[in-house]
Scaffold this motif. Structure first.
Motif, PDB file in Angstrom:
ATOM      1  N   ARG A  41      40.990  27.854  27.232  1.00  0.00           N
ATOM      2  CA  ARG A  41      40.465  29.051  26.604  1.00  0.00           C
ATOM      3  C   ARG A  41      41.455  29.558  25.555  1.00  0.00           C
ATOM      4  NH1 ARG A  41      36.588  27.102  28.697  1.00  0.00           N
ATOM      5  NH2 ARG A  41      35.334  28.051  30.350  1.00  0.00           N
ATOM      6  N   VAL A  74      34.727  36.169  24.165  1.00  0.00           N
ATOM      7  CA  VAL A  74      34.726  34.725  23.908  1.00  0.00           C
ATOM      8  C   VAL A  74      35.818  34.396  22.890  1.00  0.00           C
ATOM      9  CG1 VAL A  74      32.260  34.522  24.392  1.00  0.00           C
ATOM     10  CG2 VAL A  74      33.026  34.904  22.052  1.00  0.00           C
ATOM     11  N   ASP A  75      36.188  33.089  22.863  1.00  0.00           N
ATOM     12  CA  ASP A  75      37.177  32.641  21.888  1.00  0.00           C
ATOM     13  C   ASP A  75      36.488  32.056  20.670  1.00  0.00           C
ATOM     14  OD1 ASP A  75      36.212  30.205  22.705  1.00  0.00           O
ATOM     15  OD2 ASP A  75      37.994  29.650  23.852  1.00  0.00           O
ATOM     16  N   HIS A 114      33.708  29.821  23.935  1.00  0.00           N
ATOM     17  CA  HIS A 114      33.917  29.743  25.380  1.00  0.00           C
ATOM     18  C   HIS A 114      34.193  31.132  25.946  1.00  0.00           C
ATOM     19  CE1 HIS A 114      35.396  25.407  24.493  1.00  0.00           C
ATOM     20  NE2 HIS A 114      34.087  25.440  24.688  1.00  0.00           N
ATOM     21  N   THR A 115      33.639  31.399  27.090  1.00  0.00           N
ATOM     22  CA  THR A 115      33.818  32.699  27.728  1.00  0.00           C
ATOM     23  C   THR A 115      35.253  32.849  28.222  1.00  0.00           C
ATOM     24  OG1 THR A 115      31.498  32.725  28.412  1.00  0.00           O
ATOM     25  CG2 THR A 115      32.993  34.229  29.541  1.00  0.00           C
ATOM     26  N   ILE A 137      38.932  22.327  30.103  1.00  0.00           N
ATOM     27  CA  ILE A 137      38.554  23.223  29.009  1.00  0.00           C
ATOM     28  C   ILE A 137      39.557  24.361  28.947  1.00  0.00           C
ATOM     29  CG2 ILE A 137      36.767  24.746  28.095  1.00  0.00           C
ATOM     30  CD1 ILE A 137      34.721  23.073  29.535  1.00  0.00           C
TER      31      ILE A 137
END
Length: 372
Positions: A6, A26-27, A31-32, A4
């Protein structure tokens, strides 16, 4: 196993505190990207280095939130404020999992909702006016406490006076100078200091009233709001300072609901069940509107305009308390119409629904067509 990646930060939730500021970034995919506490003096530097221009930064309304929002806007970010009761439902851990990191994550999630309602950011001048109003309310509480304290101390020596503050004010100097009562010298000196404190508080309240009156004289919006029956200088000034841009509300009914002046609902199955007013929103504004409406309702029989005639009939039908709340709600709607649409207040204005306007136009056209 799929890795994953970012992306660039697009949204940040910020939980403000006095010394430590928690961020949750987040994006675009949600996602963090970053979860970390920052020292107060390092927060703006982190935003400059880590966030792209125009990034959405959401914060919960609390002490200092408007200050931070103004600073972030000056730096080119999209700063937004969210009321606290809108953030709680997005905390995944529930009430038992409240901490700074979870709160920041909840703020970030709440800011992503398309239907989220954000709090307009107040200017420094608006907050300055509200400082005067808050101080005035605090002085009023101190004055009441001081008067009650003096009454209680005098009662210990069998000295009881009428309930009004004015009666006590007139009787207190002579009582302290009267040698025939059993007040000891120390008690007299203590009560003299309490009397001086009372006088000082009155001077502070008078100063606040002068600042509020000056605001109403110089501000066009406050001056327009003060024309309504039941809205005085204090209420007009507080409305303008608290709301600022009245066009943020789509209708006057929405503004009245924001003030908590509409009935609460417990409806289901197509059956409407209405209760007491919701009492949401700003308690100070709602209190001022209702207190002003009380004066207008009690003196409505002395006036001849349409609103006063309606108040007299409403008071006889539902009682004066419900009439007071109804007038407060009506005044809120009228204030919105006056300040959001630039209309002039007319106490004899007759409201016409859009459907009635269309019907009147169609009728006029038909009458013209059939005219000889």
């Amino acid at each position: 196993m799929t890795e994953i990646t970012r992306g660039e930060i697009v949204r940040v939730g910020v939980d403000l505190a006095k010394h430590v500021i928690q961020v949750h970034a987040v994006d675009q995919a949600g996602h963090t990207v970053a979860v970390k506490p920052l020292a107060r003096e390092k927060f703006l530097a982190w935003c400059t280095l880590q966030l792209p221009p125009g990034c959405l930064i959401a914060m919960e309304t609390c002490g200092g939130a408007h200050h931070w929002a103004r600073r972030l806007q000056e730096m080119g970010f999209d700063a937004r404020l969210i009321a606290g009761h809108f953030v709680g439902p997005y905390r995944m851990q529930g009430k038992s999992g409240k901490n700074d990191a979870n709160d920041a994550a909840a703020i970030c999630e709440a800011a992503s909702r398309p239907s989220m309602r954000f709090v307009p950011i107040k200017t420094a001048q608006q907050q300055a006016l509200l400082c005067v109003h808050r101080l005035r309310e605090g002085y009023k509480e101190e004055r009441t406490a001081c008067i009650n304290r003096i009454r209680g101390l005098l009662t210990e020596y069998g000295l009881v006076f009428a309930q009004s503050p004015e009666a006590l004010r007139l009787a207190l100097p002579d009582t302290l100078e009267d040698a025939s009562n059993e007040l000891p010298a120390l008690a007299r000196m203590a009560l003299q200091r309490a009397h001086l404190h009372w006088t000082e508080i009155e001077c502070h309240i008078a100063w606040c009233d002068e600042r509020i009156a000056a605001h109403v004289r110089t501000d066009a919006q406050a001056k327009a709001a003060a024309q309504l029956c039941g809205i005085g200088p204090v209420t007009a000034s507080a409305l303008v300072a608290s709301v600022g841009d009245f066009t943020q509300f789509k209708t006057g009914a929405q503004f009245g609901a924001w003030l908590g002046l509409v009935p609460s609902q417990n409806s289901s199955g197509g059956r409407a069940s209405l209760g007491r007013i919701t009492k949401r929103g700003d308690d100070y504004l709602r209190t001022l509107l209702i207190q002003g409406a009380k004066s207008a309702v009690m003196s409505a029989h002395k006036r001849s305009d349409r609103i006063s005639a309606w108040l007299v009939q409403l008071k006889e039908r539902v009682g004066w308390q419900k009439a007071v709340v109804a007038l407060a709600n009506k005044n809120a709607r009228i204030v919105w119409a006056v300040l959001a649409k630039g209309r002039i207040f007319d106490p004899n204005h007759v409201s016409i629904k859009p459907g009635e306007i269309v019907g009147a136009v169609v009728g006029a056209v038909a009458a013209t067509a059939w005219a000889p």
